[in-house]
Enzyme design. Structure first.
Site, short mmCIF file in Angstrom:
data_model
loop_
_atom_site.label_atom_id
_atom_site.label_comp_id
_atom_site.label_asym_id
_atom_site.label_seq_id
_atom_site.Cartn_x
_atom_site.Cartn_y
_atom_site.Cartn_z
N GLY A 303 -5.27 -34.55 10.71
CA GLY A 303 -5.76 -35.92 10.69
C GLY A 303 -5.46 -36.53 9.35
O GLY A 303 -4.50 -37.29 9.19
N CYS A 371 -26.90 -52.45 -1.49
CA CYS A 371 -28.23 -52.40 -2.06
C CYS A 371 -28.74 -50.96 -2.05
O CYS A 371 -29.66 -50.63 -1.31
CB CYS A 371 -29.13 -53.31 -1.23
SG CYS A 371 -30.39 -54.00 -2.25
N1 LLP Z 1 -9.24 -31.27 15.11
C1 LLP Z 1 -10.57 -31.22 15.32
C2 LLP Z 1 -11.07 -30.56 16.54
C3 LLP Z 1 -11.45 -31.79 14.40
O1 LLP Z 1 -12.76 -31.73 14.62
C4 LLP Z 1 -10.93 -32.44 13.26
C5 LLP Z 1 -11.82 -33.05 12.27
C6 LLP Z 1 -9.53 -32.47 13.07
C7 LLP Z 1 -8.72 -31.88 14.03
C8 LLP Z 1 -8.88 -33.15 11.91
O2 LLP Z 1 -9.29 -32.70 10.68
P1 LLP Z 1 -8.53 -33.16 9.37
O3 LLP Z 1 -7.13 -32.61 9.46
O4 LLP Z 1 -8.49 -34.64 9.35
O5 LLP Z 1 -9.34 -32.61 8.25
N2 LLP Z 1 -15.47 -37.15 7.94
C9 LLP Z 1 -14.97 -35.98 7.24
C10 LLP Z 1 -14.03 -35.19 8.09
C11 LLP Z 1 -14.63 -34.73 9.41
C12 LLP Z 1 -13.57 -34.07 10.24
C13 LLP Z 1 -14.07 -33.71 11.59
N3 LLP Z 1 -13.08 -33.09 12.42
C14 LLP Z 1 -14.31 -36.41 5.93
O6 LLP Z 1 -14.30 -37.59 5.62
O7 LLP Z 1 -13.83 -35.57 5.18
#
Ligand code: LLP
Length: 444
Positions: A303, A371
């Site tokens: 991602g 805020c």
């Molecule tokens: N595949 C699955 C099943 C996932 O749950 C996730 C992320 C990804 C792929 C992609 O992960 P990435 O490559 O983007 O790390 N809000 C958090 C990240 C939460 C990710 C949740 N799942 C942040 O801002 O770091």
């Protein structure tokens, strides 16, 4: 697609280094361009705060994955950031798509993303989401709960079979923050191998004529910069594939190792490059060969490694305030457009652009205009000592989990998304105005 070579002079930084988009250039007099488009012009034309996305960077990152893992399926994890433009870019780069909600699926479909390349996730998919996913005909659905199996089978129209993966817990702990670690036991995602839940799910899916078990899935966590957890997970997953063949005589053709590949948020931080990730792919091949198993088709789900470094955020300085110990630079956005520092203590690299200065540098704390005292974007940021209201700041690596996690806290509209390529800037998501926010409030 038009050639990207004209604007791309340097290769994608995939190991360590500056977190800026590949086409970002800082010039004299505070000049800053992305893909040849001036960031000050963008700030004037579209206002601030604004997210700016470098199309070339996104595309090059997709290509780096496809080149490093030529036999694997690369599915972009939409939760990092999805809008129709991004969906179109990743689609044209031959990527698949991981969605985790009806909303993400709707955006993907609105962009014409082919359903057979969509993988639908979720630890608690609502009945409505399941129905929608089946109506749309998503390629694969990832089962994350035993009770979901019967529910899913019951919703399947007669004569159709839905391909499913089962998400298991490999019990490999990895990830930069407790809130984004998902590979260990005792959390809400996946089915435990140790408790027998994973094996039970396999039995039940195999017993459902309307479901076709095509493989296993795991996701360890996020912002992982070492290959070791992936190699460990690969070994666990191949052992499970072998056990399934042993018990059921079934050879599963797919193995999805999830995403979580780390990026550099500030200069010098390490990142996990697709080529190093290929080591995990090699582990799968090696272990399968040792177990006499045909090698499954591997899927990875990056991602942030696709869209994170491609994005920057522009803010305008509203106030500069000297407190007892710190000097605060307050900008016209904050935790509503980037909640990551407040949620995970994430660090960001920030520069002033737009004018020359001979003033030296000093340390500032960059805060938002919300805020809340915790509305801090970054601490210890070196900026010109004469920084003043009206100046423009640019923040690196905000292309993932910023827009997608943005809120309307304090009734603040979400910023627009401006895509840049070949010297051109165009609006791909417009700013959320007060009228958008008020439209939902139907009153008494
Ligand atoms: N595949 C699955 C099943 C996932 O749950 C996730 C992320 C990804 C792929 C992609 O992960 P990435 O490559 O983007 O790390 N809000 C958090 C990240 C939460 C990710 C949740 N799942 C942040 O801002 O770091």
């Amino acid at each position: 697609m038009r050639s990207l070579t004209r604007e791309v002079e340097t290769p994608v930084v995939t190991t360590a280094g500056a977190p800026w988009p590949v086409t970002m250039r800082f010039g004299p007099g505070g000049q800053a361009t992305v893909a040849g488009a001036g960031l000050m012009d963008i700030a004037r034309r579209f206002g601030t705060p604004a997210y700016v996305m470098d199309e070339a960077d996104v595309r090059l990152r997709c290509r780096a994955y496809r080149a490093a893992l030529p036999r694997a399926e690369v599915a972009y994890a939409a939760k990092a950031f999805l809008c129709r433009a991004i969906a179109a870019w990743v689609r044209s780069e031959g990527m698949s798509l991981d969605v985790c909600s009806a909303g993400e699926l709707a955006v993907a479909r609105a962009a014409g993303f082919p359903v057979e390349k969509i993988i639908f996730h979720g630890n608690a998919k609502t009945p409505g989401e399941l129905r929608y996913a089946l109506d749309e005909g998503v390629g694969r659905l990832v089962v994350d709960d035993i009770a979901e199996i019967n529910r899913l089978a019951a919703l399947m129209p007669a004569g159709r079979r839905q391909k499913v993966l089962i998400r298991v817990i490999p019990d490999v702990e990895a990830g930069a923050h407790a809130a984004i670690r998902t590979g260990g036991e005792d959390q809400k995602f996946g089915l435990s191998i140790a408790s027998g839940a994973a094996a039970e799910a396999v039995r039940r899916v195999l017993g459902q004529p309307r479901l076709e078990l095509v493989g296993l899935h795991c996701h360890l966590g996020s912002q992982i910069v070492s290959t070791d957890p992936y190699e460990r997970a690969a070994r666990v997953m191949v052992r499970l594939l072998a056990a399934i063949r042993e018990e059921h005589g079934v050879v599963l053709p797919q193995l999805d190792l999830g995403g979580g590949h780390g990026i550099a948020y500030v200069s010098g931080e390490p990142a996990l490059s697709p080529s190093r990730l290929a080591l995990a792919a090699a582990t799968v091949v090696e272990r399968c060969t040792a177990a006499g198993l045909p090698v499954p088709r591997l899927t990875v789900e990056p991602g942030r490694a696709i869209t994170g470094p491609a994005g920057v955020t522009l803010y305008r300085v509203i106030a500069v305030k000297k407190a007892l110990r710190h000097t605060y630079v307050a900008v016209d956005g904050g935790m509503s457009d980037n909640p990551r520092p407040a949620l995970y203590g994430s660090r960001y690299e920030i520069r002033m652009i737009g004018r020359a200065t001979r003033a030296g540098e000093r340390d500032y704390t960059i805060v938002g205009h919300h805020c809340e005292a915790g509305d801090t974007l970054a601490e210890g940021v070196r900026l010109p000592a004469d920084i003043r209201p009206g100046d423009v700041l640019v923040v690196a690596a905000t292309g993932a989990y910023n827009h997608s996690m943005a809120s309307t806290y304090n009734m603040t509209g979400r910023p627009p998304v401006v895509a840049v390529s070949h010297g051109r800037a165009r609006l791909v998501v417009r700013r959320e105005g007060q009228e958008d926010l008020m439209r939902r409030d139907v009153g008494l």
